[in-house]
Design a protein around this motif. Sequence first.
Motif, mmCIF file in Angstrom:
data_model
loop_
_atom_site.group_PDB
_atom_site.id
_atom_site.type_symbol
_atom_site.label_atom_id
_atom_site.label_comp_id
_atom_site.label_asym_id
_atom_site.label_seq_id
_atom_site.Cartn_x
_atom_site.Cartn_y
_atom_site.Cartn_z
ATOM 1 N N LEU A 133 0.827 -1.214 0.000
ATOM 2 C CA LEU A 133 0.000 0.000 0.000
ATOM 3 C C LEU A 133 0.858 1.260 0.000
ATOM 4 C CD1 LEU A 133 -2.733 -1.109 2.589
ATOM 5 C CD2 LEU A 133 -3.046 -0.812 0.123
ATOM 6 N N ASP A 134 2.172 1.051 0.074
ATOM 7 C CA ASP A 134 3.142 2.154 0.044
ATOM 8 C C ASP A 134 2.901 3.160 1.165
ATOM 9 O OD1 ASP A 134 5.361 3.495 -0.925
ATOM 10 O OD2 ASP A 134 4.196 4.772 -2.274
ATOM 11 N N ARG A 135 2.706 2.623 2.350
ATOM 12 C CA ARG A 135 2.540 3.488 3.525
ATOM 13 C C ARG A 135 3.044 2.750 4.753
ATOM 14 N NH1 ARG A 135 -1.147 1.276 6.629
ATOM 15 N NH2 ARG A 135 -3.087 0.343 5.867
ATOM 16 N N PRO A 136 3.360 3.502 5.833
ATOM 17 C CA PRO A 136 3.792 2.842 7.070
ATOM 18 C C PRO A 136 2.657 2.014 7.659
ATOM 19 C CG PRO A 136 4.314 5.186 7.091
ATOM 20 C CD PRO A 136 3.404 4.968 5.937
ATOM 21 N N ARG A 137 3.021 0.978 8.343
ATOM 22 C CA ARG A 137 2.011 0.141 8.993
ATOM 23 C C ARG A 137 1.436 0.873 10.204
ATOM 24 N NH1 ARG A 137 3.278 -5.565 12.038
ATOM 25 N NH2 ARG A 137 1.361 -5.610 13.279
ATOM 26 N N LYS A 138 0.115 0.869 10.316
ATOM 27 C CA LYS A 138 -0.551 1.513 11.440
ATOM 28 C C LYS A 138 -0.537 0.581 12.656
ATOM 29 C CE LYS A 138 -3.650 4.369 8.648
ATOM 30 N NZ LYS A 138 -5.057 4.735 8.350
ATOM 31 N N SER A 139 -0.093 1.108 13.774
ATOM 32 C CA SER A 139 -0.022 0.292 14.984
ATOM 33 C C SER A 139 -1.020 0.729 16.049
ATOM 34 C CB SER A 139 1.396 0.355 15.576
ATOM 35 O OG SER A 139 1.758 1.699 15.851
ATOM 36 N N THR A 140 -1.713 1.843 15.781
ATOM 37 C CA THR A 140 -2.709 2.316 16.745
ATOM 38 C C THR A 140 -4.106 1.998 16.221
ATOM 39 O OG1 THR A 140 -2.729 4.499 15.702
ATOM 40 C CG2 THR A 140 -1.220 4.172 17.560
ATOM 41 N N SER A 141 -5.058 1.890 17.135
ATOM 42 C CA SER A 141 -6.420 1.576 16.755
ATOM 43 C C SER A 141 -7.065 2.757 16.014
ATOM 44 C CB SER A 141 -7.257 1.230 17.991
ATOM 45 O OG SER A 141 -7.275 2.323 18.892
ATOM 46 N N VAL A 142 -8.043 2.431 15.210
ATOM 47 C CA VAL A 142 -8.750 3.453 14.436
ATOM 48 C C VAL A 142 -9.946 3.942 15.240
ATOM 49 C CG1 VAL A 142 -10.007 3.929 12.310
ATOM 50 C CG2 VAL A 142 -8.034 2.386 12.270
ATOM 51 N N GLU A 143 -10.075 5.254 15.345
ATOM 52 C CA GLU A 143 -11.194 5.812 16.095
ATOM 53 C C GLU A 143 -12.494 5.602 15.328
ATOM 54 O OE1 GLU A 143 -12.693 10.091 17.997
ATOM 55 O OE2 GLU A 143 -10.673 9.877 17.114
ATOM 56 N N ARG A 144 -13.489 5.070 16.012
ATOM 57 C CA ARG A 144 -14.773 4.811 15.369
ATOM 58 C C ARG A 144 -15.441 6.144 15.014
ATOM 59 N NH1 ARG A 144 -18.298 0.460 15.495
ATOM 60 N NH2 ARG A 144 -16.910 -0.567 16.997
ATOM 61 N N PRO A 145 -15.861 6.315 13.760
ATOM 62 C CA PRO A 145 -16.512 7.578 13.373
ATOM 63 C C PRO A 145 -17.878 7.725 14.043
ATOM 64 C CG PRO A 145 -16.650 5.963 11.596
ATOM 65 C CD PRO A 145 -15.744 5.368 12.630
ATOM 66 N N LYS A 146 -18.255 8.957 14.289
ATOM 67 C CA LYS A 146 -19.564 9.232 14.868
ATOM 68 C C LYS A 146 -20.464 9.801 13.775
ATOM 69 C CE LYS A 146 -17.687 10.143 19.476
ATOM 70 N NZ LYS A 146 -17.535 11.129 20.593
ATOM 71 N N TRP A 147 -21.333 8.936 13.264
ATOM 72 C CA TRP A 147 -22.179 9.336 12.151
ATOM 73 C C TRP A 147 -23.367 10.178 12.649
ATOM 74 C CZ3 TRP A 147 -19.444 8.313 8.074
ATOM 75 C CH2 TRP A 147 -18.644 7.171 8.035
ATOM 76 N N LYS A 148 -23.702 11.203 11.872
ATOM 77 C CA LYS A 148 -24.810 12.063 12.238
ATOM 78 C C LYS A 148 -26.131 11.321 12.104
ATOM 79 C CE LYS A 148 -26.873 16.568 11.183
ATOM 80 N NZ LYS A 148 -26.779 17.799 10.330
ATOM 81 N N PHE A 149 -26.246 10.500 11.064
ATOM 82 C CA PHE A 149 -27.463 9.737 10.836
ATOM 83 C C PHE A 149 -27.151 8.248 10.904
ATOM 84 C CE2 PHE A 149 -27.977 13.717 8.424
ATOM 85 C CZ PHE A 149 -29.121 14.228 9.050
ATOM 86 N N GLN A 150 -27.952 7.518 11.666
ATOM 87 C CA GLN A 150 -27.777 6.069 11.788
ATOM 88 C C GLN A 150 -29.145 5.374 11.650
ATOM 89 O OE1 GLN A 150 -24.779 4.644 14.702
ATOM 90 N NE2 GLN A 150 -24.821 6.729 15.501
#
Length: 239
Positions: free
Chosen positions: A19-36
């Motif tokens: 993917l030509d990028r550094p490996r992510k080692s931290t968790s991804v923050e869950r997005p807060k959707w306006k509409f669910q």
Amino acid sequence: MTGTIQNRDKFLNQLANRLDRPRKSTSVERPKWKFQPQLEVLKGASQDELLAVLKEQCKVIHTSITVTDSKNLSSTINEVVSNYGGGPVVTWKDERFSKWGLDSLFKQEWPDQKIDLFEWDLSKGEENITKAEKANVAITISEITLAESGTVVLFSDQNKGRTVSFLPATFIALVPKSTLVPRMTQAAQKMREIHQTTGHVASCINFITGPSNSADIELNLVVGVHGPVKASYIVINDL
């Protein structure tokens, strides 16, 4: 048995390089959707209301549905199996069958009626699959039940073989009323809660919506193409 993850870092590092990028080692923050909107369908529905939705959906998915209680469960199962032509019958090895008072049916009544019953047995290996192939009726238990789509969720493990639900001609799911949820959204939430509580994930999770069917050929629906031709849900009022 707990599996062992091997070569994980090597595999993930290779993906990051591709993917030509550094490996992510931290968790991804869950997005807060306006509409669910997925949380709004059948929001606040009672178990009785969800059961009513399930009954209507069963008409659409060519599945019969019966409601009973633990007292009458044995006689209800016996009647449903008889209506499908009797055995051979194949089941999981599940302690809930005994809890629901089915020992007398499985171990006394059916043998007297010459109905062959086979219980999944890990030690018997391939014989389990052979018995499932020859069975007329399968009996399993739904862990989570989606009212909107009429879907039962089965958790496989060493005592609950996957082939039990898709090799026999007829599929019966015992559905505790307490397992009813509105739709896939709540089912996913419940599975996450189960994992957080037990630390365990089933080896295979099957979402089954009535008998097998396909409409791939000229959009003509054909039932029973690659699995059970008939399906029946027996809802147990356990609330």
